[in-house]
Design a protein around this motif. Structure first.
Motif, PDB file in Angstrom:
ATOM      1  N   MET A   1       0.841  -1.173   0.000  1.00  0.00           N
ATOM      2  CA  MET A   1       0.000   0.000   0.000  1.00  0.00           C
ATOM      3  C   MET A   1       0.892   1.245   0.000  1.00  0.00           C
ATOM      4  O   MET A   1       1.945   1.252   0.623  1.00  0.00           O
ATOM      5  CB  MET A   1      -0.912  -0.011   1.226  1.00  0.00           C
ATOM      6  CG  MET A   1      -1.760   1.236   1.331  1.00  0.00           C
ATOM      7  SD  MET A   1      -3.043   1.136   2.571  1.00  0.00           S
ATOM      8  CE  MET A   1      -4.235   0.201   1.683  1.00  0.00           C
ATOM      9  N   HIS A   3       1.382   5.330   0.898  1.00  0.00           N
ATOM     10  CA  HIS A   3       0.909   6.344   1.831  1.00  0.00           C
ATOM     11  C   HIS A   3       1.572   7.679   1.489  1.00  0.00           C
ATOM     12  O   HIS A   3       2.808   7.767   1.462  1.00  0.00           O
ATOM     13  CB  HIS A   3       1.272   5.981   3.279  1.00  0.00           C
ATOM     14  CG  HIS A   3       0.772   4.647   3.707  1.00  0.00           C
ATOM     15  ND1 HIS A   3      -0.518   4.432   4.132  1.00  0.00           N
ATOM     16  CD2 HIS A   3       1.395   3.439   3.776  1.00  0.00           C
ATOM     17  CE1 HIS A   3      -0.671   3.155   4.467  1.00  0.00           C
ATOM     18  NE2 HIS A   3       0.477   2.536   4.246  1.00  0.00           N
ATOM     19  N   ASP A  35       5.010  -1.632   2.667  1.00  0.00           N
ATOM     20  CA  ASP A  35       4.333  -0.401   2.262  1.00  0.00           C
ATOM     21  C   ASP A  35       5.341   0.583   1.682  1.00  0.00           C
ATOM     22  O   ASP A  35       6.528   0.549   2.022  1.00  0.00           O
ATOM     23  CB  ASP A  35       3.637   0.271   3.450  1.00  0.00           C
ATOM     24  CG  ASP A  35       2.349  -0.422   3.867  1.00  0.00           C
ATOM     25  OD1 ASP A  35       1.942  -1.388   3.213  1.00  0.00           O
ATOM     26  OD2 ASP A  35       1.764   0.017   4.877  1.00  0.00           O
TER      27      ASP A  35
END
Length: 81
Positions: A1, A3, A35
């Motif tokens: 993911m 960010h 991430d």
């Protein structure tokens, strides 16, 4: 993911210079190993983004550690060139 996060110029430059290899953040995004943090340099005095950004990969996440404030994590990071 991925960010997107703000980062102050002093800390941004230390990451670019590969001196700072960690990031401490409130864990309001459920950070995980693997991430990607997209760090956008932000000048808090001028209240604007500088236009510089870098990408770092999260290699390790430390949470629930006595020295960390509740709901905060310390992450080991690697600059992605």
């Amino acid at each position: 993911m991925n960010h997107d996060l703000k980062i102050w110029p002093t800390y941004y430059q230390a990451i670019i210079d590969e001196i700072k290899k960690f990031e401490i953040r409130k864990n309001d995004r459920c950070f995980s190993v693997g991430d990607i943090l997209i760090l956008h340099e932000y000048d808090s005095a001028k209240k604007l983004y500088t236009g510089r950004c870098c990408y770092v990969r999260v290699d390790y996440v430390l949470s629930d550690f006595l020295a960390l404030e509740k709901n905060y994590v310390a992450m080991s990071i690697t600059l992605i060139n």
